[in-house]
Design an enzyme around this catalytic site. Structure first.
Site, PDB file in Angstrom:
ATOM      1  N   LYS A  73       3.662  -2.229 -12.835  1.00 27.69           N
ATOM      2  CA  LYS A  73       3.972  -1.716 -11.494  1.00 27.69           C
ATOM      3  C   LYS A  73       5.456  -1.377 -11.390  1.00 27.69           C
ATOM      4  CE  LYS A  73       0.010  -4.062  -9.489  1.00 27.69           C
ATOM      5  NZ  LYS A  73      -0.592  -5.143  -8.687  1.00 27.69           N
ATOM      6  N   GLN A  91       1.498 -10.369  -5.971  1.00 36.31           N
ATOM      7  CA  GLN A  91       0.441 -10.283  -6.980  1.00 36.31           C
ATOM      8  C   GLN A  91      -0.528 -11.454  -6.816  1.00 36.31           C
ATOM      9  OE1 GLN A  91       0.032  -7.681  -9.018  1.00 36.31           O
ATOM     10  NE2 GLN A  91      -1.782  -8.546  -9.968  1.00 36.31           N
ATOM     11  N   ASP A 119      -0.530  -2.919  -0.482  1.00 38.70           N
ATOM     12  CA  ASP A 119      -1.856  -3.247  -1.004  1.00 38.70           C
ATOM     13  C   ASP A 119      -2.966  -2.888  -0.008  1.00 38.70           C
ATOM     14  OD1 ASP A 119      -2.076  -4.339  -3.619  1.00 38.70           O
ATOM     15  OD2 ASP A 119      -1.113  -6.199  -2.973  1.00 38.70           O
TER      16      ASP A 119
HETATM   17  N1  GUN Z   1      -4.716  -8.764  -8.327  1.00 39.98           N
HETATM   18  C1  GUN Z   1      -5.715  -7.996  -8.822  1.00 39.98           C
HETATM   19  N2  GUN Z   1      -5.717  -6.788  -8.215  1.00 39.98           N
HETATM   20  C2  GUN Z   1      -4.692  -6.803  -7.337  1.00 39.98           C
HETATM   21  C3  GUN Z   1      -4.181  -5.840  -6.424  1.00 39.98           C
HETATM   22  O1  GUN Z   1      -4.673  -4.714  -6.271  1.00 39.98           O
HETATM   23  N3  GUN Z   1      -3.089  -6.228  -5.702  1.00 39.98           N
HETATM   24  C4  GUN Z   1      -2.538  -7.453  -5.822  1.00 39.98           C
HETATM   25  N4  GUN Z   1      -1.489  -7.752  -5.047  1.00 39.98           N
HETATM   26  N5  GUN Z   1      -2.995  -8.378  -6.644  1.00 39.98           N
HETATM   27  C5  GUN Z   1      -4.060  -8.044  -7.407  1.00 39.98           C
END
Ligand code: GUN
Length: 279
Positions: free
Chosen positions: A51, A95, A118
């Protein structure tokens, strides 16, 4: 035919990159994404690194906050509150999953809805279900972009979503419904999953079970979108769809890796830019 998520995600990132270049050339403030990671889950570390790398690629600023697994919930919440107030930060992503002593719901609620890249905050979830123009979760948005890449017309089609998570299953079902598909959500308690899946013109699978969907469960010519990210016995990345048996039956199929995975990160860049613009 294979839907190439790697190529499509590259195109999305390049769209964002071009927009950021425009912002920079006008001398405006550069968008900034902040990613928080708690603990040392190896998969999460890879995702987070990717990311941050994607943000750098697009020309955006980014900020990585790494907290130890033992960090208290209060400390995490107070860090979020500082970022909520920081005018230089446009997007905040925590995350998941978080260590067991931290209440994920509380953490998601604490992120300012305007910076919720998100799309997990209750006001964004409500917005999605009420049909408002709001921040859409990255993976579901990525799935729709993949369908758009093959110019698939969902009107009147049977879409089956396997999985009912808040992150993927439920939001992607709503997005398919918005395109006038007839949507079924199947899950671990669904009776005769094969029979339900065989009805699908579009099959989206997001459960986290390697090889759950086999060729006999796929309608000939169907579009199969595999959101799964599992490691098999040899440690190789694989999806929820058994590619070898499904690919000859499907009309279109996404591989793992190189399907939905890279789209999630590309759509995160889009969402960050969106938050920047609306702020
Ligand atoms: N863990 C697995 N997928 C995601 C996501 O799309 N966003 C976040 N913040 N954590 C995740």
């Amino acid at each position: 035919m294979i839907i190439d998520g790697k190529a499509i995600s590259q195109a999305v990132k390049d769209e964002v990159k071009a927009e950021v270049a425009g912002i920079v050339s006008r001398g405006e403030r550069v968008p900034c994404l902040c990613v928080i990671i708690v603990g040392d889950n190896p998969a999460s570390q890879v995702y987070v690194r990717n990311k941050i790398k994607a943000a750098a690629y697009t020309g955006m600023e980014s900020k990585l906050v790494e907290l130890p697994a033992a960090v208290s919930e209060d400390e995490l919440l107070s860090q979020i509150s500082v970022l909520n107030e920081d005018p230089a930060v446009d997007g905040i992503l925590v995350q998941l999953p978080l260590p067991k002593h931290i209440d994920e719901e509380k953490v998601i609620d604490a992120i300012s809805a305007e910076k919720d890249v998100d799309g997990f905050h209750p006001s964004n979830v409500a917005g999605l279900w009420l049909g408002k123009d709001c921040i859409v979760p990255c993976t579901p948005a990525g799935v729709m972009r993949l369908l758009d890449s093959i110019e698939y017309d969902l009107r009147g089609k049977n879409a089956v979503v396997v999985g009912r998570s808040n992150i993927v299953g439920k939001p992607v079902a709503k997005l398919l419904l918005d395109r006038n598909a007839t949507v079924t959500i199947a899950h671990s308690r669904t009776a005769d999953l094969g029979a339900v899946c065989r009805q699908a013109d579009v099959l989206v699978v997001a459960v986290g079970k390697a090889g759950l969907i086999t060729g006999d469960m796929v309608k000939p010519g169907a579009v199969v979108i595999d959101v799964g990210m599992n490691r098999n016995a040899e440690g190789k990345l694989c999806g929820d769809v058994d590619f070898a048996s499904c690919a000859p039956v499907a009309g279109w199929i996404t591989p793992v890796p190189g399907g939905v995975g890279p789209m999630t990160i590309a759509m995160l860049m889009k969402n960050t830019l969106r938050c920047y613009r609306s702020r």
